[in-house]
Design a protein around this motif. Sequence first.
Motif, PDB file in Angstrom:
ATOM      1  N   LEU A  94     -13.376  -2.098  10.678  1.00 21.86           N
ATOM      2  CA  LEU A  94     -12.419  -3.011  10.239  1.00 21.86           C
ATOM      3  C   LEU A  94     -11.248  -3.199  11.535  1.00 21.86           C
ATOM      4  O   LEU A  94     -11.055  -2.422  12.210  1.00 21.86           O
ATOM      5  CB  LEU A  94     -11.766  -2.940   9.003  1.00 21.86           C
ATOM      6  CG  LEU A  94     -12.686  -2.880   7.772  1.00 21.86           C
ATOM      7  CD1 LEU A  94     -11.839  -2.222   6.514  1.00 21.86           C
ATOM      8  CD2 LEU A  94     -13.387  -4.071   7.548  1.00 21.86           C
ATOM      9  N   ASP A  95     -10.843  -4.471  11.867  1.00 20.71           N
ATOM     10  CA  ASP A  95     -10.011  -4.650  12.843  1.00 20.71           C
ATOM     11  C   ASP A  95      -8.591  -3.815  12.307  1.00 20.71           C
ATOM     12  O   ASP A  95      -8.501  -3.731  10.874  1.00 20.71           O
ATOM     13  CB  ASP A  95      -9.491  -5.922  13.126  1.00 20.71           C
ATOM     14  CG  ASP A  95     -10.849  -6.605  13.876  1.00 20.71           C
ATOM     15  OD1 ASP A  95     -11.486  -6.024  14.408  1.00 20.71           O
ATOM     16  OD2 ASP A  95     -11.108  -7.817  13.493  1.00 20.71           O
ATOM     17  N   ALA A  96      -7.863  -3.556  13.161  1.00 20.05           N
ATOM     18  CA  ALA A  96      -6.620  -2.858  12.893  1.00 20.05           C
ATOM     19  C   ALA A  96      -5.760  -3.636  11.498  1.00 20.05           C
ATOM     20  O   ALA A  96      -5.321  -2.784  10.572  1.00 20.05           O
ATOM     21  CB  ALA A  96      -5.721  -2.477  14.138  1.00 20.05           C
ATOM     22  N   PRO A  97      -5.652  -4.940  11.800  1.00 27.80           N
ATOM     23  CA  PRO A  97      -4.678  -5.340  10.653  1.00 27.80           C
ATOM     24  C   PRO A  97      -5.527  -5.272   9.026  1.00 27.80           C
ATOM     25  O   PRO A  97      -4.746  -5.179   8.123  1.00 27.80           O
ATOM     26  CB  PRO A  97      -4.776  -6.797  10.956  1.00 27.80           C
ATOM     27  CG  PRO A  97      -4.804  -6.687  12.574  1.00 27.80           C
ATOM     28  CD  PRO A  97      -5.764  -5.963  12.831  1.00 27.80           C
ATOM     29  N   GLU A  98      -7.051  -5.338   9.134  1.00 26.12           N
ATOM     30  CA  GLU A  98      -7.525  -5.132   7.904  1.00 26.12           C
ATOM     31  C   GLU A  98      -7.405  -3.761   7.809  1.00 26.12           C
ATOM     32  O   GLU A  98      -7.519  -3.502   6.291  1.00 26.12           O
ATOM     33  CB  GLU A  98      -9.072  -5.468   8.034  1.00 26.12           C
ATOM     34  CG  GLU A  98      -9.095  -7.044   8.686  1.00 26.12           C
ATOM     35  CD  GLU A  98     -10.501  -7.315   8.737  1.00 26.12           C
ATOM     36  OE1 GLU A  98     -11.450  -7.794   7.856  1.00 26.12           O
ATOM     37  OE2 GLU A  98     -11.209  -6.905   9.895  1.00 26.12           O
ATOM     38  N   VAL A  99      -7.448  -2.840   8.409  1.00 24.02           N
ATOM     39  CA  VAL A  99      -7.400  -1.458   8.117  1.00 24.02           C
ATOM     40  C   VAL A  99      -5.976  -1.010   7.138  1.00 24.02           C
ATOM     41  O   VAL A  99      -5.786  -0.446   6.459  1.00 24.02           O
ATOM     42  CB  VAL A  99      -7.363  -0.444   9.369  1.00 24.02           C
ATOM     43  CG1 VAL A  99      -7.127   1.048   8.806  1.00 24.02           C
ATOM     44  CG2 VAL A  99      -9.049  -0.536   9.685  1.00 24.02           C
ATOM     45  N   ALA A 100      -4.919  -1.734   7.960  1.00 23.01           N
ATOM     46  CA  ALA A 100      -3.586  -1.756   7.257  1.00 23.01           C
ATOM     47  C   ALA A 100      -3.393  -2.003   5.915  1.00 23.01           C
ATOM     48  O   ALA A 100      -2.568  -1.912   5.055  1.00 23.01           O
ATOM     49  CB  ALA A 100      -2.589  -2.283   8.042  1.00 23.01           C
ATOM     50  N   ARG A 101      -4.277  -3.088   5.374  1.00 20.90           N
ATOM     51  CA  ARG A 101      -4.443  -3.501   4.023  1.00 20.90           C
ATOM     52  C   ARG A 101      -5.112  -2.874   3.263  1.00 20.90           C
ATOM     53  O   ARG A 101      -5.040  -3.133   1.866  1.00 20.90           O
ATOM     54  CB  ARG A 101      -4.957  -4.976   4.215  1.00 20.90           C
ATOM     55  CG  ARG A 101      -3.930  -5.804   4.851  1.00 20.90           C
ATOM     56  CD  ARG A 101      -4.092  -7.509   4.685  1.00 20.90           C
ATOM     57  NE  ARG A 101      -5.377  -7.986   5.350  1.00 20.90           N
ATOM     58  CZ  ARG A 101      -5.360  -8.368   6.485  1.00 20.90           C
ATOM     59  NH1 ARG A 101      -4.221  -8.724   7.282  1.00 20.90           N
ATOM     60  NH2 ARG A 101      -6.521  -8.608   7.007  1.00 20.90           N
ATOM     61  N   LEU A 102      -5.885  -1.730   3.587  1.00 25.43           N
ATOM     62  CA  LEU A 102      -6.400  -0.687   2.729  1.00 25.43           C
ATOM     63  C   LEU A 102      -5.873  -0.069   1.759  1.00 25.43           C
ATOM     64  O   LEU A 102      -4.588   0.111   2.168  1.00 25.43           O
ATOM     65  CB  LEU A 102      -7.577   0.102   3.786  1.00 25.43           C
ATOM     66  CG  LEU A 102      -8.726  -0.803   4.299  1.00 25.43           C
ATOM     67  CD1 LEU A 102      -9.349   0.415   5.328  1.00 25.43           C
ATOM     68  CD2 LEU A 102      -9.713  -1.093   3.411  1.00 25.43           C
ATOM     69  N   PRO A 103      -6.332   0.427   0.410  1.00 26.10           N
ATOM     70  CA  PRO A 103      -5.572   1.378  -0.270  1.00 26.10           C
ATOM     71  C   PRO A 103      -5.097   2.450   0.673  1.00 26.10           C
ATOM     72  O   PRO A 103      -5.792   3.029   1.666  1.00 26.10           O
ATOM     73  CB  PRO A 103      -6.521   1.706  -0.954  1.00 26.10           C
ATOM     74  CG  PRO A 103      -7.559   0.564  -1.225  1.00 26.10           C
ATOM     75  CD  PRO A 103      -7.473   0.146  -0.027  1.00 26.10           C
ATOM     76  N   LEU A 104      -3.952   3.141   0.378  1.00 21.61           N
ATOM     77  CA  LEU A 104      -3.371   4.379   1.062  1.00 21.61           C
ATOM     78  C   LEU A 104      -4.330   5.385   1.223  1.00 21.61           C
ATOM     79  O   LEU A 104      -4.411   6.081   2.107  1.00 21.61           O
ATOM     80  CB  LEU A 104      -2.130   4.729   0.373  1.00 21.61           C
ATOM     81  CG  LEU A 104      -1.442   5.552   1.177  1.00 21.61           C
ATOM     82  CD1 LEU A 104      -0.928   5.434   2.672  1.00 21.61           C
ATOM     83  CD2 LEU A 104      -0.119   6.107   0.385  1.00 21.61           C
TER      84      LEU A 104
END
Length: 460
Positions: free
Chosen positions: A120-130
């Motif tokens: 996933l792109d970095a912004p998509e990774v940031a939206r993943l569950p903690l």
Amino acid sequence: MPKSACIAPLFAPHFVARQPCFLDDLAQYGGMKKITPTLRGDTYYLRKRVPIRYSVIEHKELVHISLATDSFDVARRKAPEVWAQMIEAWEAKLDGHDTEGEARMKAARNLAQRRGYRYLDAPEVARLPLEEILKRVESIVDKRGRLDMKEAEAALGLVPTPALTVSQAYDEFYRVAGDRIVGKSPDQLRRHKAPRLKATNNFIAVIGNKQLADVTTDDMFAFRAKWLERVAAGEVKAESANKDFIYLGAMWRAVAQAKGIALRFDTDGLALSASKGKKATRPPFSDKWIKEKLLARDALSGLNIEARTILLVMVNTGARPSEIAGLLPEEIRLDGKVPHIIIQPNANRHLKNRHSERYIPLTGVSIEAIRAMPGGFPTYAQKSATLSATVNKFLAENGLLETEQHSMYSLRHAFEDRMLTAGIDERIRRDLMGHGLKRERYGKGSDMEHVHGLLLPLAL
């Protein structure tokens, strides 16, 4: 003598300029003389193993390509050319694949897959569950706590998206999807490219030449809104807008898949509602109009002989203009019991579909006209669009169009109507027109003499 020097003369000039490894590879995997077509059903196919060199850009191990013919001799002639075109298409993909940015992206995706998660792109990774983010962070350090940048790129999406603008995406499409245009003549290739280039330019005029990765759903609907204005003003039909949406979506998805670009737009609800009312169809010329106007003495004398002959051949064959224009001398058979033309794939043009390969008996003014051009039509052989424009302009300027909706192509519809009125069997009609049969096709169909006898009473 080096291997490439032996093979080069077999290629068209643009192949000779390729690097030696390209020529060596082609020789290693079958060359130009060792390809034997494979018959499946009533159609011959080219079946070959994909060279290892192209495994990074072609997921198939074997390719099966229809040669669109049931003639072994035709298939044997076509197979080497089609294989050479496939090789060149793969080379084009390879040229676009081997760049530093794309190599990094591919490596990151592969590593992510091996680690059990999706890149996933970095912004998509940031939206993943903690919990998922922490799991990925933990995977980027080794047992000694040292950071592994390759692991970090894969786990956290740190590889920069390959830069590609909308205009560049158009050019790239014909590199990564080169197999889609294999076998097309220069004229057919031009017609394939024209609407896609038009759609690209239309988008840029409204939204701008953005990075493909930055095109959003809002951009697409802003583009739609501009089209809607033109449709509401009566300038264009909704179908024209929808074609732009379809062409752009298909091109961009193919490029994005090949280049590892994450697209940010959605096309749901993008299409405009089709224009209300009955769909416009091209009307046929009436027999009366053909006889009294088109075939009147000197009515077509101002049209050049090649265009005039093609028009007259259409009258009693219903063949497409491009099919007649692309005829080779050996495909015009004027001797024997039944004079006829053979419509098949050749160097001049790619057929519309597999049903288009056929023979058509010649009758009436059609056989008389083509006797003057037994060697074919070199002016229009690969320029059917120029042919249509020339003929339609002449017909319009000389009052030879029955209505404004009529065109050269209306002769094809007129021929089909005459067959229908005469009660000719649907199978024969579809075979002559090059149409598919809406049921299982059994046997070889009627013999040429029988079909010729059916068409003689209909000849004009």
